[in-house]
Write an enzyme that holds these catalytic residues in place. Structure first.
Site: not given
Length: 342
Positions: A173, A225
């Site tokens: 990763s 948000k």
């Protein structure tokens, strides 16, 4: 008798309170003192000397006393000649250098603090004939942390300094995001390579809170948000947005690797799967099967091997948290990935 027992209990409480108070004061004083005197420095080690000392000890242990005298005399003459040759090469600036860095990354890639200092130090003195070897070990973590670490390595590439990344255990990763910046990637046969994917998970306690009549208020300006939350009611639209963000991140990840390694068939290796070193070589994720030790030994005659390490004194709290995190991660690995242990 009852009075004596009560007195002993009272005395035990006083002693306990005194020990806790003194320990707290000592800890508080130590933390303050360490915060004021955190030492930071670049540590440089000549690796040739370490290998040479070990080699000579082994050779001498197999010789008779008469053989030792002859060998030591020849070695002394040989060293004089080598020192003179090396001196001439240094004066002419023709002796090549291999700078050796170590990066053992955690989830937040906190080691980038030292990596940026080490690379800055190397760039201040390195020339185009020099090389950098990064011994990398990381299973990945947050995208912004490993993105910065990869960007730091890319500074070497932009300056034309050849970068070799050696993976002895794991570069998955975010770890592979760093590795792919290299001009040449070396992997041990059973090192874990790849895992080019993005994951995001979060627990939700909304149903549990409703069961006990606990309300959570969350106010935001902007529709996204907050997408998924731990305590609020997650909707299909917020889940969809969260998945879109994951896919966007994955696309950026793939584009970055493709830019760094154009010969790689990115679509065939970017499904989140990981491979052992020998299999990763077949998929062109790495360039060679070997270990960092073999690289160093093979470069010893031609290069001066210099280990560059940014050293700083960690705070007590930082060391304590780091130790807990390390032990917890090891335990979780054993629980969830036990089948990969021999």
């Amino acid at each position: 008798m009852s009075l004596l027992i009560n007195y002993e209990l009272f005395l035990a409480k006083i002693i306990t309170f005194f020990i806790i108070s003194v320990s707290a004061l000592i800890l508080f004083y130590t933390i303050i003192k360490r915060n004021k005197n955190i030492q930071k420095k670049i540590k440089i080690t000549l690796l040739q000397e370490n290998y040479k000392v070990i080699k000579n000890k082994i050779l001498l242990s197999t010789m008779q006393n008469s053989e030792k005298k002859i060998w030591l005399k020849k070695e002394k003459e040989k060293n004089k000649k080598k020192i003179l040759d090396d001196k001439n090469k240094y004066l002419k600036n023709t002796r090549k250098k291999l700078y050796v860095l170590d990066f053992k990354g955690d989830v937040h890639a906190n080691e980038v603090i030292g990596l940026r200092e080490e690379i800055s130090a190397i760039l201040s003195v390195a020339n185009k004939n020099d090389e950098v070897l990064l011994r990398l070990e990381s299973s990945g973590g947050v995208i912004h942390g490993y993105g910065l670490a990869a960007s730091q390595l890319n500074r070497l590439r932009q300056k034309g300094i050849r970068l070799i990344v050696s993976v002895d255990k794991i570069a998955a990763s975010g770890g592979y995001m760093m590795a792919c910046v290299a001009d040449y990637i070396v992997s041990a046969p059973f090192a874990i390579i790849g895992s080019i994917g993005v994951v995001g998970q979060i627990p939700n306690f909304n149903k549990l809170l409703k069961k006990y009549n606990v309300d959570i208020e969350l106010h935001t300006a902007g529709d996204y948000k907050r997408t998924l939350t731990m305590f609020g009611n997650n909707t299909e639209s917020t889940r969809k947005k969260f998945c879109e963000e994951l896919n966007t991140t994955h696309k950026l990840f793939k584009n970055f690797i493709k830019e760094m390694r154009p010969s790689l068939d990115i679509e065939s290796v970017s499904n989140g799967e990981h491979w052992f070193g020998t299999m990763a070589l077949e998929k062109k994720l790495v360039d060679q099967i070997s270990t960092s030790d073999d690289i160093l030994i093979s470069k010893m005659e031609e290069y001066t091997l210099l280990s560059i390490q940014y050293v700083y004194s960690k705070k007590i709290l930082e060391r304590f948290i780091s130790s807990i995190a390390h032990n917890v991660s090891k335990t979780l690995l054993k629980i969830f990935f036990y089948k990969n242990y021999l």
